[in-house]
Design a protein around this motif. Structure first.
Motif, PDB file in Angstrom:
ATOM      1  N   ASN A   6      44.574  51.805  52.734  1.00  0.00           N
ATOM      2  CA  ASN A   6      43.908  52.094  51.460  1.00  0.00           C
ATOM      3  C   ASN A   6      42.747  51.131  51.195  1.00  0.00           C
ATOM      4  O   ASN A   6      41.684  51.545  50.718  1.00  0.00           O
ATOM      5  CB  ASN A   6      44.914  52.062  50.315  1.00  0.00           C
ATOM      6  N   ILE A   7      42.923  49.871  51.518  1.00  0.00           N
ATOM      7  CA  ILE A   7      41.845  48.899  51.298  1.00  0.00           C
ATOM      8  C   ILE A   7      40.708  49.137  52.287  1.00  0.00           C
ATOM      9  O   ILE A   7      39.530  49.108  51.927  1.00  0.00           O
ATOM     10  CB  ILE A   7      42.387  47.449  51.409  1.00  0.00           C
ATOM     11  N   SER A  59      38.833  52.197  51.196  1.00  0.00           N
ATOM     12  CA  SER A  59      38.031  51.912  50.001  1.00  0.00           C
ATOM     13  C   SER A  59      36.745  51.187  50.364  1.00  0.00           C
ATOM     14  O   SER A  59      35.670  51.497  49.827  1.00  0.00           O
ATOM     15  CB  SER A  59      38.838  51.071  49.007  1.00  0.00           C
ATOM     16  N   LEU A 105      34.442  53.732  52.124  1.00  0.00           N
ATOM     17  CA  LEU A 105      33.870  54.692  51.183  1.00  0.00           C
ATOM     18  C   LEU A 105      32.821  54.040  50.289  1.00  0.00           C
ATOM     19  O   LEU A 105      31.785  54.641  49.992  1.00  0.00           O
ATOM     20  CB  LEU A 105      34.964  55.348  50.347  1.00  0.00           C
ATOM     21  N   GLY A 106      33.064  52.794  49.877  1.00  0.00           N
ATOM     22  CA  GLY A 106      32.056  52.062  49.107  1.00  0.00           C
ATOM     23  C   GLY A 106      30.780  51.896  49.909  1.00  0.00           C
ATOM     24  O   GLY A 106      29.674  52.078  49.399  1.00  0.00           O
ATOM     25  N   CYS A 111      37.659  59.384  55.075  1.00  0.00           N
ATOM     26  CA  CYS A 111      38.230  58.410  54.131  1.00  0.00           C
ATOM     27  C   CYS A 111      39.342  59.030  53.285  1.00  0.00           C
ATOM     28  O   CYS A 111      40.335  58.367  52.973  1.00  0.00           O
ATOM     29  CB  CYS A 111      37.144  57.826  53.231  1.00  0.00           C
ATOM     30  N   THR A 169      43.043  57.236  53.618  1.00  0.00           N
ATOM     31  CA  THR A 169      43.712  56.615  52.479  1.00  0.00           C
ATOM     32  C   THR A 169      44.783  57.553  51.945  1.00  0.00           C
ATOM     33  O   THR A 169      44.762  58.743  52.195  1.00  0.00           O
ATOM     34  CB  THR A 169      42.697  56.296  51.364  1.00  0.00           C
ATOM     35  N   TYR A 190      46.905  58.021  48.327  1.00  0.00           N
ATOM     36  CA  TYR A 190      47.382  57.693  46.990  1.00  0.00           C
ATOM     37  C   TYR A 190      48.826  58.147  46.797  1.00  0.00           C
ATOM     38  O   TYR A 190      49.613  57.472  46.142  1.00  0.00           O
ATOM     39  CB  TYR A 190      46.481  58.351  45.940  1.00  0.00           C
ATOM     40  N   SER A 241      46.979  46.646  44.922  1.00  0.00           N
ATOM     41  CA  SER A 241      46.322  47.800  45.543  1.00  0.00           C
ATOM     42  C   SER A 241      45.099  48.244  44.751  1.00  0.00           C
ATOM     43  O   SER A 241      44.043  48.504  45.328  1.00  0.00           O
ATOM     44  CB  SER A 241      47.305  48.967  45.684  1.00  0.00           C
ATOM     45  N   GLY A 295      41.501  47.450  46.182  1.00  0.00           N
ATOM     46  CA  GLY A 295      40.737  48.666  46.479  1.00  0.00           C
ATOM     47  C   GLY A 295      39.379  48.660  45.790  1.00  0.00           C
ATOM     48  O   GLY A 295      38.357  48.986  46.403  1.00  0.00           O
ATOM     49  N   LEU A 296      39.362  48.283  44.527  1.00  0.00           N
ATOM     50  CA  LEU A 296      38.087  48.194  43.807  1.00  0.00           C
ATOM     51  C   LEU A 296      37.208  47.097  44.398  1.00  0.00           C
ATOM     52  O   LEU A 296      35.994  47.284  44.569  1.00  0.00           O
ATOM     53  CB  LEU A 296      38.330  47.935  42.320  1.00  0.00           C
ATOM     54  N   ALA A 309      35.795  48.321  47.726  1.00  0.00           N
ATOM     55  CA  ALA A 309      34.715  49.295  47.519  1.00  0.00           C
ATOM     56  C   ALA A 309      33.429  48.586  47.101  1.00  0.00           C
ATOM     57  O   ALA A 309      32.339  48.905  47.595  1.00  0.00           O
ATOM     58  CB  ALA A 309      35.125  50.325  46.469  1.00  0.00           C
TER      59      ALA A 309
END
Length: 121
Positions: free
Chosen positions: A43-44, A47, A50-51, A71, A75, A77, A103, A107-108, A111
């Motif tokens: 997930n990281i 992210s 995708l960023g 992506c 990932t 969810y 997470s 993740g933020l 990104a």
């Protein structure tokens, strides 16, 4: 002749889903604890990628293939939600809260870092 977006999404997903499975198993094999490090890792990573992609002047085809398809399949969810609830139900509430908070925050952050790298190029 351009390739339809739905086909690009499917092609990207065909690569991302098996990679998610392989990375998850590989990472989890190195950790004996309760924490779902494999899911956290994919997930990281997804992210960050995708960023990075979102900050590039990419066309719709690139985002369909790499962003939505790859992506999106890399990932997960739903697995994150399931694993967090399982931790809580199994009495590992601290792990569950840590998984949820870490997470989302990581993740933020990933990104954002991905976007920053793309903008620096």
């Amino acid at each position: 002749m351009s390739i339809p977006s739905a086909l690009l999404v499917a092609l990207g997903a065909a690569l991302g889903a098996p990679l998610r499975y392989l990375v998850d198993r590989m990472v989890q094999a190195h950790h004996d604890g309760l924490f779902p490090w494999g899911t956290f890792t994919v997930n990281i990573t997804g992210s960050a990628l995708l960023g990075f992609l979102a900050a590039l002047p990419a066309g719709d085809g690139t985002m369909a293939l790499a962003g939505t398809g790859f992506c999106g399949a890399l990932t997960t969810y739903s697995t994150f939600g399931y694993e967090t609830l399982r931790l809580a139900e199994d009495g590992a509430r601290v792990h569950a809260v840590f998984n949820a908070v870490a997470s989302v925050a990581a993740g933020l952050g990933a990104a954002y870092c991905g976007m920053a790298v793309a903008q620096a190029l």
